[in-house]
Motif scaffolding. Structure first.
Motif, PDB file in Angstrom:
ATOM      1  N   GLY A 102      36.946   7.255  -6.756  1.00 43.18           N
ATOM      2  CA  GLY A 102      36.211   8.508  -6.857  1.00 43.18           C
ATOM      3  C   GLY A 102      34.734   8.302  -7.083  1.00 43.18           C
ATOM      4  O   GLY A 102      34.066   9.124  -7.708  1.00 43.18           O
ATOM      5  N   GLN A 134      37.811  12.972  -7.956  1.00 42.24           N
ATOM      6  CA  GLN A 134      38.412  13.168  -6.648  1.00 42.24           C
ATOM      7  C   GLN A 134      38.968  14.571  -6.589  1.00 42.24           C
ATOM      8  O   GLN A 134      39.356  15.152  -7.604  1.00 42.24           O
ATOM      9  CB  GLN A 134      39.538  12.157  -6.391  1.00 42.24           C
ATOM     10  CG  GLN A 134      39.051  10.762  -6.054  1.00 42.24           C
ATOM     11  CD  GLN A 134      40.170   9.875  -5.571  1.00 42.24           C
ATOM     12  OE1 GLN A 134      41.333  10.207  -5.681  1.00 42.24           O
ATOM     13  NE2 GLN A 134      39.806   8.738  -5.003  1.00 42.24           N
ATOM     14  N   ASN A 192      30.844   6.538   3.552  1.00 42.34           N
ATOM     15  CA  ASN A 192      31.597   7.206   2.488  1.00 42.34           C
ATOM     16  C   ASN A 192      32.099   8.574   2.940  1.00 42.34           C
ATOM     17  O   ASN A 192      33.238   8.969   2.660  1.00 42.34           O
ATOM     18  CB  ASN A 192      30.718   7.376   1.241  1.00 42.34           C
ATOM     19  CG  ASN A 192      30.601   6.099   0.431  1.00 42.34           C
ATOM     20  OD1 ASN A 192      31.451   5.217   0.529  1.00 42.34           O
ATOM     21  ND2 ASN A 192      29.545   5.980  -0.362  1.00 42.34           N
ATOM     22  N   LEU A 193      31.249   9.323   3.644  1.00 46.25           N
ATOM     23  CA  LEU A 193      31.658  10.652   4.113  1.00 46.25           C
ATOM     24  C   LEU A 193      32.767  10.542   5.159  1.00 46.25           C
ATOM     25  O   LEU A 193      33.710  11.347   5.155  1.00 46.25           O
ATOM     26  CB  LEU A 193      30.453  11.396   4.687  1.00 46.25           C
ATOM     27  CG  LEU A 193      29.315  11.712   3.702  1.00 46.25           C
ATOM     28  CD1 LEU A 193      28.201  12.480   4.403  1.00 46.25           C
ATOM     29  CD2 LEU A 193      29.833  12.524   2.513  1.00 46.25           C
ATOM     30  N   GLN A 229      34.942   8.005   5.463  1.00 39.74           N
ATOM     31  CA  GLN A 229      36.160   7.572   4.785  1.00 39.74           C
ATOM     32  C   GLN A 229      36.822   8.732   4.041  1.00 39.74           C
ATOM     33  O   GLN A 229      38.048   8.864   4.035  1.00 39.74           O
ATOM     34  CB  GLN A 229      35.840   6.437   3.814  1.00 39.74           C
ATOM     35  CG  GLN A 229      35.471   5.127   4.496  1.00 39.74           C
ATOM     36  CD  GLN A 229      34.858   4.135   3.535  1.00 39.74           C
ATOM     37  OE1 GLN A 229      35.101   4.193   2.335  1.00 39.74           O
ATOM     38  NE2 GLN A 229      34.046   3.217   4.062  1.00 39.74           N
ATOM     39  N   ASN A 230      36.010   9.562   3.426  1.00 42.88           N
ATOM     40  CA  ASN A 230      36.536  10.737   2.730  1.00 42.88           C
ATOM     41  C   ASN A 230      37.267  11.659   3.700  1.00 42.88           C
ATOM     42  O   ASN A 230      38.358  12.149   3.421  1.00 42.88           O
ATOM     43  CB  ASN A 230      35.391  11.508   2.067  1.00 42.88           C
ATOM     44  CG  ASN A 230      35.499  11.507   0.559  1.00 42.88           C
ATOM     45  OD1 ASN A 230      35.917  10.514  -0.016  1.00 42.88           O
ATOM     46  ND2 ASN A 230      35.154  12.608  -0.069  1.00 42.88           N
ATOM     47  N   ARG A 264      46.030   8.574  -2.060  1.00 45.60           N
ATOM     48  CA  ARG A 264      44.708   8.569  -1.403  1.00 45.60           C
ATOM     49  C   ARG A 264      43.892   7.329  -1.744  1.00 45.60           C
ATOM     50  O   ARG A 264      43.030   6.937  -0.986  1.00 45.60           O
ATOM     51  CB  ARG A 264      43.908   9.805  -1.828  1.00 45.60           C
ATOM     52  CG  ARG A 264      44.642  11.131  -1.663  1.00 45.60           C
ATOM     53  CD  ARG A 264      44.853  11.494  -0.207  1.00 45.60           C
ATOM     54  NE  ARG A 264      45.499  12.797  -0.085  1.00 45.60           N
ATOM     55  CZ  ARG A 264      45.800  13.373   1.070  1.00 45.60           C
ATOM     56  NH1 ARG A 264      45.546  12.742   2.204  1.00 45.60           N
ATOM     57  NH2 ARG A 264      46.381  14.555   1.094  1.00 45.60           N
ATOM     58  N   LEU A 309      31.273   9.715  -3.460  1.00 44.13           N
ATOM     59  CA  LEU A 309      30.368  10.857  -3.346  1.00 44.13           C
ATOM     60  C   LEU A 309      29.245  10.791  -4.388  1.00 44.13           C
ATOM     61  O   LEU A 309      28.113  11.186  -4.103  1.00 44.13           O
ATOM     62  CB  LEU A 309      31.160  12.159  -3.502  1.00 44.13           C
ATOM     63  CG  LEU A 309      32.108  12.460  -2.340  1.00 44.13           C
ATOM     64  CD1 LEU A 309      32.900  13.728  -2.613  1.00 44.13           C
ATOM     65  CD2 LEU A 309      31.335  12.597  -1.024  1.00 44.13           C
ATOM     66  N   LYS A 352      40.503  10.114   4.790  1.00 43.23           N
ATOM     67  CA  LYS A 352      41.453  10.021   3.683  1.00 43.23           C
ATOM     68  C   LYS A 352      42.098  11.371   3.370  1.00 43.23           C
ATOM     69  O   LYS A 352      43.292  11.464   3.082  1.00 43.23           O
ATOM     70  CB  LYS A 352      40.722   9.483   2.444  1.00 43.23           C
ATOM     71  CG  LYS A 352      41.636   9.257   1.240  1.00 43.23           C
ATOM     72  CD  LYS A 352      40.843   8.894  -0.017  1.00 43.23           C
ATOM     73  CE  LYS A 352      40.038   7.631   0.158  1.00 43.23           C
ATOM     74  NZ  LYS A 352      39.348   7.267  -1.115  1.00 43.23           N
ATOM     75  N   PHE A 353      41.298  12.455   3.413  1.00 41.62           N
ATOM     76  CA  PHE A 353      41.794  13.759   2.964  1.00 41.62           C
ATOM     77  C   PHE A 353      42.113  14.726   4.103  1.00 41.62           C
ATOM     78  O   PHE A 353      42.291  15.919   3.864  1.00 41.62           O
ATOM     79  CB  PHE A 353      40.775  14.390   2.001  1.00 41.62           C
ATOM     80  CG  PHE A 353      40.650  13.644   0.704  1.00 41.62           C
ATOM     81  CD1 PHE A 353      41.617  13.777  -0.277  1.00 41.62           C
ATOM     82  CD2 PHE A 353      39.595  12.773   0.482  1.00 41.62           C
ATOM     83  CE1 PHE A 353      41.518  13.083  -1.470  1.00 41.62           C
ATOM     84  CE2 PHE A 353      39.488  12.075  -0.701  1.00 41.62           C
ATOM     85  CZ  PHE A 353      40.447  12.222  -1.691  1.00 41.62           C
TER      86      PHE A 353
END
Length: 609
Positions: free
Chosen positions: A469, A456, A403-404, A406-407, A465, A472, A410-411
């Motif tokens: 959400g 998000q 998840n971290l 991918q975040n 994106r 996290l 993504k951002f």
């Protein structure tokens, strides 16, 4: 008049008889005569006269004044003094006994008659007044409110028992003291002395009430919230001769008001939380609709292409690839929703094992490296120099790290950088994972809400994106289940972000761990499927048959039991939510049947909470 009993007290016999004859001539019953103070007290007790004519100058130990004092005190009988002369000291003593009249010898019958009538009338009025005062005092003592009366100078003249309790002053102690000494009041909030209500009544002449939030500080220093009113006491000419102050302890009322205020405040907070939750729900539903429609559209298009394209051709392979990716995306969305609900309801159970963190993170990074390359984001890593062992659920930790990553991908924009590092805090026995990027960053208010579900850092109409959400919020729940913490920080919008995960190190040495036995070779099994959803039952049959298992299918419980007796399955895959006879009832029937009791039962359900 004519039934009035009179006692004559006179040491001179002739004088006593003369007074007796005069009274008889005036129409009074024959009076009794006593010749000394002692005899007067005794006869008064025996005959209870309505009035005593008392000579002041009597021989013996008890003179007329003393005798009169005893008779008035014990029997409340009016006394008229008879005297021919007396010194100033004697007359002063006589005044103290408060006689009902004086007659100076010699006197006339008319003078005697008028004096007796006036004495009896005065005594009757005084008796009624005393009874009225007694009734009033009894009433004031018995009411539930506190009562204080003052004179026109603001000095205390009366306090009932409730006032004594609240102020801490007894009536005898407080009488004739200034009201402000006995009744000390302040404002609850300013702590300044409150206006004296009695003083205001004496000045303005009408009833007044205390201001709100008044505190009485009693003699012992205790603080009591009160409310009150003060009213003037007037004589027959409407002159103010005093003030009556009525007040009560409102502690319970104040506590109830405060409880009500707290309750209203709590409900307002809950209403605001519900409003925010409703807004977030609506936002989530809008996002969910977007995130579901996109994959479903791709799936529908791909199915159309498969119908039209040449089997095994390039178009068919591309359509198949789209189907695999979009089904995977839908599965992840559903899994995230289920996981966040399981965490909220404390339904997740970790499958802990001894894992090495460097290796787990390295493998997870490799699984996501293509994502960074596709986004044009440079990925840097730094692992701990020594092995870091944890007792953790491997799948769940991979989910957190994934998840971290991918975040970050993504951002972080094209040309940006993401750095993943692992270190240990030996003093605290913690392993630390850091994921820092040079991406869009966050505002402080976004950081504070970042780990809430459906949040998000960036929400735009184009949803470029993607995602619900949930990542996290899931990560936070999973990390905390492991006894760890997760935090986020950012220098601001456009300045990147850093996420830090802290997990407890394993204290068990490798020698204490046992090797897990290797999995044996797979063989063909006899499997019975019971599911009322035909597509699921048939697709599962084909999947198992592709793996060389023998499969039978039924679509309800009774048919499934009948088929089991014919087919003799080793394994039963049974839906719980079956019509007519649910999965629990099917399982019970299998366990009660001697021929089917050893079948391995596996429950299937779409209710995954």
């Amino acid at each position: 008049m004519h039934d009035v009993k009179i006692l004559i007290v006179e040491d001179e016999g002739v004088e006593a008889l003369d007074i007796q004859h005069r009274l008889i001539s005036l129409g009074y019953p024959t009076p009794d005569i006593a010749f000394s103070g002692e005899e007067a007290v005794q006869k008064a007790g025996e005959i209870s006269p309505d009035l005593v004519l008392m000579d002041i100058m009597l021989p013996g130990e008890i003179d007329g004044i003393t005798a009169a004092e005893l008779i008035k005190a014990c029997l409340d009988i009016p006394v008229i003094y008879l005297t021919a002369y007396a010194d100033d000291n004697t007359l002063q003593r006589a005044k103290i006994t408060e006689p009902n009249g004086y007659i100076i010898k010699p006197f006339r019958e008319r003078e005697l008659h008028i004096t007796i009538d006036m004495a009896l009338y005065k005594h009757q009025i005084e008796k009624k007044l005393k009874e009225s005062e007694k009734w009033l005092a009894t009433t004031l003592r018995s009411i539930g409110d506190a009562v204080i009366t003052t004179d026109q100078n603001g000095l205390v003249t009366f306090m009932n028992p409730v006032a004594e309790v609240l102020t801490g002053w007894q009536l005898e102690e407080g009488r004739y003291k200034k009201l402000t000494e006995v009744f000390n009041i302040i404002n609850m909030y300013t702590r300044k002395p409150a206006e004296n209500p009695v003083k205001k009544v004496l000045q303005e002449g009408f009833t007044v009430g205390l201001a709100n939030h008044t505190i009485l500080i009693n003699r012992n220093g205790a603080e009591i919230p009160i409310d009150d009113s003060a009213a003037p006491i007037k004589d027959s000419r409407e002159n103010i001769i005093g003030v009556v102050l009525v007040f009560r302890d409102v502690t319970e009322r104040k506590e109830a008001e405060e409880a009500l205020r707290r309750s209203e405040e709590r409900y307002r907070e809950l209403a605001e939380k519900l409003r925010v939750a409703d807004e977030r729900k609506n936002e989530f539903l809008a996002v969910l609709s977007h995130e579901l429609r996109n994959p479903l559209t791709s799936i529908r298009n791909s199915l159309f292409i498969l119908d039209q394209a040449e089997p095994g051709g390039e178009q068919a392979r591309r359509a198949k690839g789209i189907l695999e990716r979009q089904v995977g995306q839908l599965s992840r969305l559903v899994d995230d929703l289920l996981d966040i609900t399981r965490i909220t309801r404390n339904k997740i159970r970790l499958q802990r094992e001894r894992i090495e963190l460097n290796e787990l993170v390295r493998q997870t990074i490799e699984d996501h490296r293509a994502l960074f390359e596709a986004s044009g984001v440079q990925l840097e890593t730094e692992f701990a120099p020594a092995a870091l062992f944890l007792q953790a659920d491997r799948v769940r930790l991979v989910q957190v790290v994934g998840n971290l990553l991918q975040n970050a991908a993504k951002f972080t924009g094209h040309g940006g950088k993401t750095r993943v590092s692992i270190e240990s805090d030996t003093a605290k026995q913690r392993a630390i994972i850091r994921v820092a990027d040079t991406g869009v960053g966050m505002a402080p208010e976004q950081v504070s809400r970042l780990f809430q579900p459906f949040m998000q850092a960036e929400i735009t109409i184009d949803r470029s994106r993607g995602g619900l959400g949930l990542g996290l919020a899931l990560s936070k729940g999973l990390v905390e289940l492991h006894g760890g913490e997760i935090s986020a920080s950012s220098a601001g919008l456009g300045k990147g972000s850093e996420f830090v995960v802290s997990l407890p190190l394993d204290s068990i040495s490798g020698a204490e761990l046992q090797d897990v036995p290797a999995e044996g070779p797979r063989r063909s099994r006899r499997v019975l499927i019971i599911d009322d959803y035909t597509d699921i039952a048939e697709s599962l049959r084909e999947l198992l048959e592709l793996n060389n298992h023998k499969v039978a299918v039924a679509y309800n419980g009774p048919d499934g039991i009948a088929k089991a007796r014919e087919f003799r399955p080793e394994i039963l895959l049974c839906d719980i939510g079956l019509p007519r006879m649910n999965g629990y009832e099917v399982a019970g029937a299998f366990r009660r049947d001697e021929e089917l009791s050893n079948v391995y039962l596996v429950a299937m359900t779409g209710y995954a909470l």
